[in-house]
Design a protein around this motif. Sequence first.
Motif, PDB file in Angstrom:
ATOM      1  N   ARG A   1      28.898  76.845 112.480  1.00 37.59           N
ATOM      2  CA  ARG A   1      27.896  77.857 111.755  1.00 37.59           C
ATOM      3  C   ARG A   1      26.364  77.510 112.165  1.00 37.59           C
ATOM      4  O   ARG A   1      25.750  78.367 112.214  1.00 37.59           O
ATOM      5  N   GLN A   2      26.488  76.732 111.462  1.00 42.73           N
ATOM      6  CA  GLN A   2      24.555  76.633 111.235  1.00 42.73           C
ATOM      7  C   GLN A   2      23.920  76.271 113.079  1.00 42.73           C
ATOM      8  O   GLN A   2      23.281  76.874 112.973  1.00 42.73           O
ATOM      9  N   PHE A   3      24.604  75.037 113.487  1.00 40.81           N
ATOM     10  CA  PHE A   3      23.976  74.991 114.403  1.00 40.81           C
ATOM     11  C   PHE A   3      24.708  75.083 115.527  1.00 40.81           C
ATOM     12  O   PHE A   3      24.660  74.507 116.903  1.00 40.81           O
ATOM     13  N   GLY A   4      25.966  75.538 116.361  1.00 43.34           N
ATOM     14  CA  GLY A   4      26.790  75.012 117.146  1.00 43.34           C
ATOM     15  C   GLY A   4      26.402  76.533 117.931  1.00 43.34           C
ATOM     16  O   GLY A   4      25.592  77.703 117.757  1.00 43.34           O
ATOM     17  N   LYS A   5      26.169  75.500 119.621  1.00 52.20           N
ATOM     18  CA  LYS A   5      25.840  76.925 120.744  1.00 52.20           C
ATOM     19  C   LYS A   5      26.971  76.566 121.570  1.00 52.20           C
ATOM     20  O   LYS A   5      27.093  77.068 122.750  1.00 52.20           O
TER      21      LYS A   5
END
Length: 273
Positions: free
Chosen positions: A162-166
């Motif tokens: 959720r914070q870093f996922g791309k």
Amino acid sequence: MKETATRALSGLLYITILLTSLLNEHAAIVVFFIFGIICLVEFNRLIQLKSFMPYIVFTILYFIFGYWQSLMNSTEGLREATSILHVITIFVQLLLIKDLFSEKVIPLFESKRFILTTFYLSSAFVFLILIANYKNEYTPKLLLGSFILVWVNDTFAYLIGRQFGKQKLFPSISPKKTVEGFLGGLLFACIASYFITTFTETLSFNNWLTLAVIISVIGTVGDFIESKFKRQANVKDSGVIMPGHGGLLDRFDSIIFAAPFIYLFLTIVQYVS
């Protein structure tokens, strides 16, 4: 706010029942039998199987391979049968993995529905009980450690994703899951394996570390497979028994797919030690 509180309470109730049941072998066998029946009801609904036969098969497998070997401490005539069940279960799981990556839909002809209820779901609960009965001695900390690794992996995969996922991991099946989330879950599961080693005093750190990798990778695949079943059934959750979470199968999808591989690893460890 109300939805978050409901989700937290239902999750807490589920964990409390699970943890409490592990304190006593008889309680664990009864509770996991009930969990298995609920998961089977939800799975039958997903694959549109209207038959009572899967419940009969589940009960027979569970009490012969799980109850008899665990509580009666008897493996006479069952060791070879358990090995056969184990091989067939893993073979069916490998076919499901093939279907996950190679088929637009998982084929669900009549006979395959019965094969799946038997060797995808029913036998998985047998191996959960057998994991807790490692070396023919009730060792609930092994099963508890396995569940903790699943929870750690899922929690940190979600938070980091959720914070870093791309980079999407498998967008056609689960659009929200990311490569970064998967790697984060794997990393923290590996870290958790150190603390599990320290507090459970069951297996060596190297063994728990290996189990962390097995559970993170195979458990994620199991999550994808259940997601594909839900997509084919055109539903968001497998059920509604856990408000805010969905069905019980949604909570067990990772551990039931990983269970035969956990048991396989423990069997190898026992053999070479």
